[in-house]
Design a protein around this motif. Structure first.
Motif, short mmCIF file in Angstrom:
data_model
loop_
_atom_site.label_atom_id
_atom_site.label_comp_id
_atom_site.label_asym_id
_atom_site.label_seq_id
_atom_site.Cartn_x
_atom_site.Cartn_y
_atom_site.Cartn_z
N UNK A 277 0.85 -1.03 -0.17
CA UNK A 277 0.07 0.14 0.21
C UNK A 277 0.75 1.22 -0.10
N UNK A 278 2.05 1.19 -0.81
CA UNK A 278 3.12 2.06 -0.69
C UNK A 278 2.86 2.98 -1.94
N UNK A 279 4.05 3.41 -2.38
CA UNK A 279 4.10 4.56 -3.42
C UNK A 279 3.46 3.62 -4.84
N UNK A 280 2.66 4.52 -5.69
CA UNK A 280 2.25 4.13 -6.85
C UNK A 280 2.90 3.11 -7.58
N UNK A 281 4.26 3.06 -7.74
CA UNK A 281 5.18 2.14 -8.46
C UNK A 281 5.40 0.99 -7.56
N UNK A 282 5.50 1.09 -6.27
CA UNK A 282 5.40 -0.12 -5.45
C UNK A 282 4.20 -0.79 -5.43
N UNK A 283 2.95 -0.26 -5.57
CA UNK A 283 1.79 -1.00 -5.68
C UNK A 283 1.57 -1.60 -6.77
N UNK A 284 2.09 -1.06 -7.88
CA UNK A 284 2.06 -1.64 -9.44
C UNK A 284 2.97 -2.73 -9.22
N UNK A 285 4.10 -2.62 -8.89
CA UNK A 285 5.08 -3.70 -9.11
C UNK A 285 4.72 -5.11 -8.25
N UNK A 286 4.27 -4.73 -7.02
CA UNK A 286 4.01 -5.94 -6.14
C UNK A 286 2.49 -6.66 -6.68
N UNK A 287 1.48 -5.79 -7.31
CA UNK A 287 0.68 -6.53 -7.82
C UNK A 287 0.95 -7.28 -9.14
N UNK A 288 1.72 -6.69 -9.85
CA UNK A 288 2.23 -7.61 -11.01
C UNK A 288 3.08 -8.72 -10.69
#
Length: 330
Positions: A277-288
């Motif tokens: 639930x962090x930065x947008x790039x972190x959220x995008x990366x972990x969901x990928x």
């Protein structure tokens, strides 16, 4: 005395004489018959003597010829008195000189003892053997009485992962016959683990295919490749979620791995506990990462799954369903 009386007396005498003759004859016949019986009985009981062949008679003129007369032997005194000038004395041959013992000519195939050292050409050929061949010959388990039967891992042999096979794991119902200690995954651009992980061959091969998609997600979200991966539990003999009840975890069979964080080649890093639930790039990366994990593994549990996985992404290849074709993705 009357004439009739005389005649009667004569008749009586004649009868008596005839009777005596007949009695004598009968007695003689009876005696002869008894003697004949006794003779036959004695003949039947008499032991049979062996037949002795006739001794050949020497024919006249075939007597042994008389021995030839032997020459008279002279007494020893006459021999000693022989004239030394007329009696030849045999010459004594000189003793042959002792020759040194010759070494037996031994053929190479019959030579005893250790084999002679190879010549230069053979040594050169032996030196050309690769280190891998020498190691394989020395460590061949088939020649060891303590051979351990394990399975070779194609992912390790093909270079899809880096590491080594380790001795079997066995702790009660937990264990793995052919575990691997993996230090990096990926063939073209290997990604290292912050610490070696212990897993089975199937998990190692699946991780080798998984890292390619994770690399693409890192390039998309952070514009960099992955330098290293930090992990949580790998092989552990325990129940699910470290509980005291319930089923045995896939970690107990070296069939599971928990992902904690990634470090990128540009110096950045992200952790699941804060990045989900962090930065947008972190959220995008972990969901990928979760999406591609659900396509590769049979069980994926993250922060949305339960409280035990808020800081680690659980991956395993456990069986779900009767046909082992069901997946769990949380």
């Amino acid at each position: 005395m009357t004439l009739f009386s005389q005649q009667q007396r004569c008749s009586t005498l004649v009868l008596l004489s005839l009777t005596a003759c007949f009695a004598t004859t009968a007695l003689i016949s009876t005696a002869d018959m008894a003697e004949a019986r006794q003779r036959r009985h004695s003949t039947a009981n008499r032991p049979v003597l062996p037949v002795v062949p006739p001794v050949p008679q020497t024919k006249p003129g075939s007597e042994a010829a008389p021995e030839a007369p032997r020459p008279e032997e002279k007494p020893a005194e006459d021999i000693q008195k022989a004239d030394p000038e007329t009696t030849p004395v045999p010459e004594q041959k000189p003793a042959p000189e002792a020759k040194p013992a010759e070494k037996p000519d031994v053929k190479p195939a019959e030579q005893l003892g250790p084999n002679p050292p190879p010549d230069g050409k053979a040594a050169d050929k032996n030196d050309t053997k690769s280190d891998d061949e020498d190691t394989a010959e020395k460590s061949d388990p088939a020649t060891s009485p303590d051979r351990v039967y394990q399975n070779a891992c194609p992912a390790l042999m093909n270079g899809d992962v880096q590491g080594e096979i380790i001795p079997p794991l066995s702790e009660g119902m937990c264990g793995e016959r052919s575990p691997l200690k993996i230090t990096a995954i990926g063939k073209d651009k290997p990604v290292k683990f912050a610490a070696p992980i212990t897993t089975n061959c199937t998990m190692a091969g699946t991780l080798a295919g998984w890292i390619g998609d994770v690399e693409q997600a890192a390039q998309k979200s952070f514009g960099a490749g992955i330098e290293s991966i930090s992990t949580g539990s790998d092989y552990q003999c325990r129940k699910v979620n470290n509980g005291h009840k319930g089923r045995v975890s896939e970690h107990a069979f070296a069939n599971a791995l928990d992902i904690m964080s990634f470090k990128f080649t540009n110096g950045k890093a992200t952790e699941l506990g804060s990045g989900w639930k962090g930065s947008p790039e972190e959220q995008e990366f972990w969901r990928s990462v979760q999406k591609t994990s659900c396509e590769k593994f049979m069980t994926v549990i993250g922060p949305d799954g339960d409280a035990a996985h808020q800081g680690n992404l659980h991956l395993d290849l456990g069986c779900h369903g009767k046909a082992c074709k069901a997946r769990i993705c949380e």
